[in-house]
Design an enzyme around this catalytic site. Structure first.
Site, PDB file in Angstrom:
ATOM      1  N   CYS A  51      17.429  58.882  10.270  1.00  0.00           N
ATOM      2  CA  CYS A  51      16.024  59.242  10.483  1.00  0.00           C
ATOM      3  C   CYS A  51      15.470  60.002   9.278  1.00  0.00           C
ATOM      4  O   CYS A  51      14.414  60.610   9.362  1.00  0.00           O
ATOM      5  CB  CYS A  51      15.871  60.072  11.756  1.00  0.00           C
ATOM      6  SG  CYS A  51      16.825  61.602  11.789  1.00  0.00           S
TER       7      CYS A  51
ATOM      8  N   ASP B 111      25.154  58.522  13.482  1.00  0.00           N
ATOM      9  CA  ASP B 111      23.738  58.633  13.856  1.00  0.00           C
ATOM     10  C   ASP B 111      23.358  60.106  13.816  1.00  0.00           C
ATOM     11  O   ASP B 111      23.076  60.731  14.837  1.00  0.00           O
ATOM     12  CB  ASP B 111      23.521  58.039  15.248  1.00  0.00           C
ATOM     13  CG  ASP B 111      22.054  58.088  15.671  1.00  0.00           C
ATOM     14  OD1 ASP B 111      21.183  58.244  14.799  1.00  0.00           O
ATOM     15  OD2 ASP B 111      21.781  57.980  16.882  1.00  0.00           O
TER      16      ASP B 111
ATOM     17  N   ASN C  86      24.524  56.529  23.879  1.00  0.00           N
ATOM     18  CA  ASN C  86      23.572  55.438  23.652  1.00  0.00           C
ATOM     19  C   ASN C  86      24.221  54.260  22.936  1.00  0.00           C
ATOM     20  O   ASN C  86      23.972  53.096  23.282  1.00  0.00           O
ATOM     21  CB  ASN C  86      22.392  55.975  22.843  1.00  0.00           C
ATOM     22  CG  ASN C  86      21.277  54.978  22.663  1.00  0.00           C
ATOM     23  OD1 ASN C  86      20.778  54.405  23.623  1.00  0.00           O
ATOM     24  ND2 ASN C  86      20.873  54.754  21.420  1.00  0.00           N
TER      25      ASN C  86
ATOM     26  N   ASP D  50      31.794  70.835  16.526  1.00  0.00           N
ATOM     27  CA  ASP D  50      30.752  71.148  15.545  1.00  0.00           C
ATOM     28  C   ASP D  50      30.926  70.198  14.367  1.00  0.00           C
ATOM     29  O   ASP D  50      31.844  70.347  13.555  1.00  0.00           O
ATOM     30  CB  ASP D  50      30.883  72.607  15.096  1.00  0.00           C
ATOM     31  CG  ASP D  50      29.766  73.023  14.145  1.00  0.00           C
ATOM     32  OD1 ASP D  50      28.989  72.145  13.698  1.00  0.00           O
ATOM     33  OD2 ASP D  50      29.672  74.226  13.839  1.00  0.00           O
TER      34      ASP D  50
ATOM     35  N   CYS E 120      -0.245  61.522  14.093  1.00  0.00           N
ATOM     36  CA  CYS E 120      -0.211  60.276  13.314  1.00  0.00           C
ATOM     37  C   CYS E 120      -0.772  60.544  11.924  1.00  0.00           C
ATOM     38  O   CYS E 120      -1.646  61.388  11.754  1.00  0.00           O
ATOM     39  CB  CYS E 120      -1.034  59.181  13.989  1.00  0.00           C
ATOM     40  SG  CYS E 120      -0.371  58.585  15.562  1.00  0.00           S
TER      41      CYS E 120
ATOM     42  N   CYS F 269      -4.123  60.328  23.830  1.00  0.00           N
ATOM     43  CA  CYS F 269      -3.216  59.959  22.735  1.00  0.00           C
ATOM     44  C   CYS F 269      -2.852  58.494  22.878  1.00  0.00           C
ATOM     45  O   CYS F 269      -2.346  58.073  23.929  1.00  0.00           O
ATOM     46  CB  CYS F 269      -1.961  60.827  22.762  1.00  0.00           C
ATOM     47  SG  CYS F 269      -0.746  60.371  21.481  1.00  0.00           S
TER      48      CYS F 269
ATOM     49  N   GLU G 212      30.286  64.878  19.575  1.00  0.00           N
ATOM     50  CA  GLU G 212      28.942  65.423  19.712  1.00  0.00           C
ATOM     51  C   GLU G 212      29.018  66.947  19.724  1.00  0.00           C
ATOM     52  O   GLU G 212      29.979  67.519  20.241  1.00  0.00           O
ATOM     53  CB  GLU G 212      28.315  64.896  21.011  1.00  0.00           C
ATOM     54  CG  GLU G 212      27.044  65.558  21.466  1.00  0.00           C
ATOM     55  CD  GLU G 212      25.923  65.459  20.462  1.00  0.00           C
ATOM     56  OE1 GLU G 212      25.267  66.498  20.212  1.00  0.00           O
ATOM     57  OE2 GLU G 212      25.687  64.361  19.919  1.00  0.00           O
TER      58      GLU G 212
ATOM     59  N   PHE H 117      28.119  61.974  16.316  1.00  0.00           N
ATOM     60  CA  PHE H 117      26.804  62.378  16.831  1.00  0.00           C
ATOM     61  C   PHE H 117      26.400  61.444  17.977  1.00  0.00           C
ATOM     62  O   PHE H 117      25.320  60.864  17.984  1.00  0.00           O
ATOM     63  CB  PHE H 117      25.735  62.360  15.725  1.00  0.00           C
ATOM     64  CG  PHE H 117      26.127  63.085  14.461  1.00  0.00           C
ATOM     65  CD1 PHE H 117      25.887  64.441  14.324  1.00  0.00           C
ATOM     66  CD2 PHE H 117      26.741  62.407  13.416  1.00  0.00           C
ATOM     67  CE1 PHE H 117      26.238  65.110  13.159  1.00  0.00           C
ATOM     68  CE2 PHE H 117      27.103  63.061  12.254  1.00  0.00           C
ATOM     69  CZ  PHE H 117      26.858  64.421  12.126  1.00  0.00           C
TER      70      PHE H 117
ATOM     71  N   GLN I 136      16.020  58.583  22.258  1.00  0.00           N
ATOM     72  CA  GLN I 136      15.106  57.972  21.305  1.00  0.00           C
ATOM     73  C   GLN I 136      13.715  57.883  21.933  1.00  0.00           C
ATOM     74  O   GLN I 136      13.571  57.589  23.121  1.00  0.00           O
ATOM     75  CB  GLN I 136      15.597  56.583  20.906  1.00  0.00           C
ATOM     76  CG  GLN I 136      16.917  56.590  20.159  1.00  0.00           C
ATOM     77  CD  GLN I 136      16.813  57.179  18.759  1.00  0.00           C
ATOM     78  OE1 GLN I 136      15.714  57.392  18.229  1.00  0.00           O
ATOM     79  NE2 GLN I 136      17.947  57.457  18.145  1.00  0.00           N
TER      80      GLN I 136
END
Length: 431
Positions: free
Chosen positions: A387, A361, A299, A342, A79, A158, A315, A294, A265
């Site tokens: 991300c 994603d 999901n 790929d 963190c 943690c 994917e 991806f 995730q």
């Protein structure tokens, strides 16, 4: 190593959450400092264009400063922002996203989505815990790396890990110490589903019968399933009987099975909210064709398939493609197809097929190669889940400048509270 002490007024926060100050005309990045504070800091590193420091004393505190919940926050690198009020953290991340977009592309979303929020403690269901036998510390250390150092932090618990593991780090240390090759265990991977907890023990030497008994006893005592991994992720195998690992997407009546080394995730609550939002933003209909790039385990693909005419998921991992197909069959979904390709080297007939809607994603490296190569002339909406705000901003420029979309809606997702990770989702529409 330089250890001089200085005072500074903190002018702003860097994207990674470090306080930014100017001292004697030079920029200084200070761990643990917040905007508006006056602090005393220790200079730990001198660079040509900037210095780095760590806070020693808060002289004048920000109203957004809070007491960290974890006793190890100054040491552990897991963190970076526990001293920063959680509500303020996500607004900071929102500003990082907007600043990055403005800096790289000049883009401003037409509408700003409200941040997706969830629990800020005990939220993490996936992690790779580093393990290191350190005789001077009395045996094995299990946890995350120290801040900006390669050493495993000496922590006893943690607060962001699911309590089924986060509260039992000392138990894991004792387990490793009991193994004959305790100095040859580099990692324990954590994977938690809705009904079960799995630990994947990476071991560099063969385990003895006594080791296997110790692991089996730990499994029974702690109510966790153990997997052994002597090599790469593909070598992971269960130790004895294990339970099903899965998570539900209740808004879509879907349950997704996964193997503990599969990518999922880390934050299941936020994942459910994110899936709901993506489906809402894309708004598929019974006659639409959707491309999911991806796609991983499916999901997003499987919830989209329930509302679309057909979905193609692409994917790069054959293992995940197989898992996604199995999840489709298990959920009685027949209009989702999955292909392994790929995605950094686009090609194949699927790239020349027309799709009404596209979902991306990608990993942190983004999707530049595929976006520059593919045709989107028939696509009227694109949703991008990111991300990494830097590569997202770069790719947003490709979508707007090359493909003629506008950035309609964008917002941040609080997937990793107390860290500097900026997760976001954006909707692009055809002009």
């Amino acid at each position: 190593m330089v250890s001089e002490s200085f005072e500074a007024n903190i002018e702003s926060l860097s994207p990674e959450g470090r306080g930014v100050a100017h001292v004697d005309g030079k920029v200084v990045f200070i761990d643990g400092a917040l905007t508006g504070e006056r602090v005393r800091y220790k200079r730990v590193r001198k660079r040509g264009r900037y210095d780095e420091g760590t806070i020693v004393q808060v002289i004048e505190a920000s109203p957004q400063r809070v007491a960290p919940q974890c006793a190890h926050t100054d040491l552990c690198g897991g963190c970076a922002l526990q001293h920063f009020d959680a509500d303020a953290q996500i607004l900071h991340k929102q500003q990082v996203l907007l600043d990055q977009l403005q800096h790289v592309t000049g883009l401003v979303p037409v509408e700003l989505l409200a941040p997706l929020r969830g629990p800020v403690w005990g939220y993490r269901n996936k992690a790779r815990l580093a393990v290191k036998y350190v005789a001077k510390k009395g045996g094995a250390l299990v946890g995350f790396r120290e801040k900006r150092k390669p050493y495993v932090a000496d922590i006893q618990g943690c607060e962001v890990l699911h309590p089924a593991v986060g509260a039992k780090l000392l138990h894991l240390r004792a387990l490793v110490n009991d193994l004959s090759g305790s100095n040859r265990i580099p990692q324990i991977e954590v994977a938690i589903g809705d009904q079960s907890v799995a630990l994947v023990v990476r071991h560099l030497t063969a385990l003895t019968d006594a080791d296997l008994r110790a692991l089996a006893d730990f499994s029974a005592d702690e109510d966790v399933d153990i997997y052994l991994q002597p090599g790469g992720p593909e070598t992971a195998e269960p130790l004895g009987e294990v339970r099903r690992l899965s998570y539900e997407l209740p808004g879509h009546e879907i349950e997704i099975d996964f193997f503990p080394t599969d990518f999922t995730q880390v934050n299941p609550t936020l994942n459910r909210e994110m899936v709901d939002l993506v489906v809402e933003l894309l708004s598929p209909g019974p006659d639409t064709k959707v491309l999911d790039l991806f796609c991983g385990l499916g999901n997003f693909t499987l919830p989209l398939a329930k509302r679309s005419g057909a979905v193609l998921g692409l994917e790069g991992s054959q293992v995940l493609v197989q898992r996604a197909a199995e999840n489709a069959a298990r959920n009685n979904i027949s209009n989702a197809e999955f292909l392994c390709t790929d995605l950094s080297v686009p090609g194949g007939t699927h790239m020349r097929t027309s799709f009404d809607l596209v979902l991306l994603d990608p990993p942190r490296t983004g999707a530049r190669e595929i976006l520059e190569a593919m045709s989107l002339v028939s696509t009227h909406r694109v949703v991008y889940v990111s991300c990494n705000s830097s590569t997202f901003s770069r790719d947003a420029a490709i979508l707007t400048e090359k493909h003629g979309f506008r950035l309609f809606r964008a917002g941040v997702i609080d997937m990793f509270p107390h860290t500097s990770h900026v997760e976001s989702v954006a909707l692009f529409e055809r002009l």
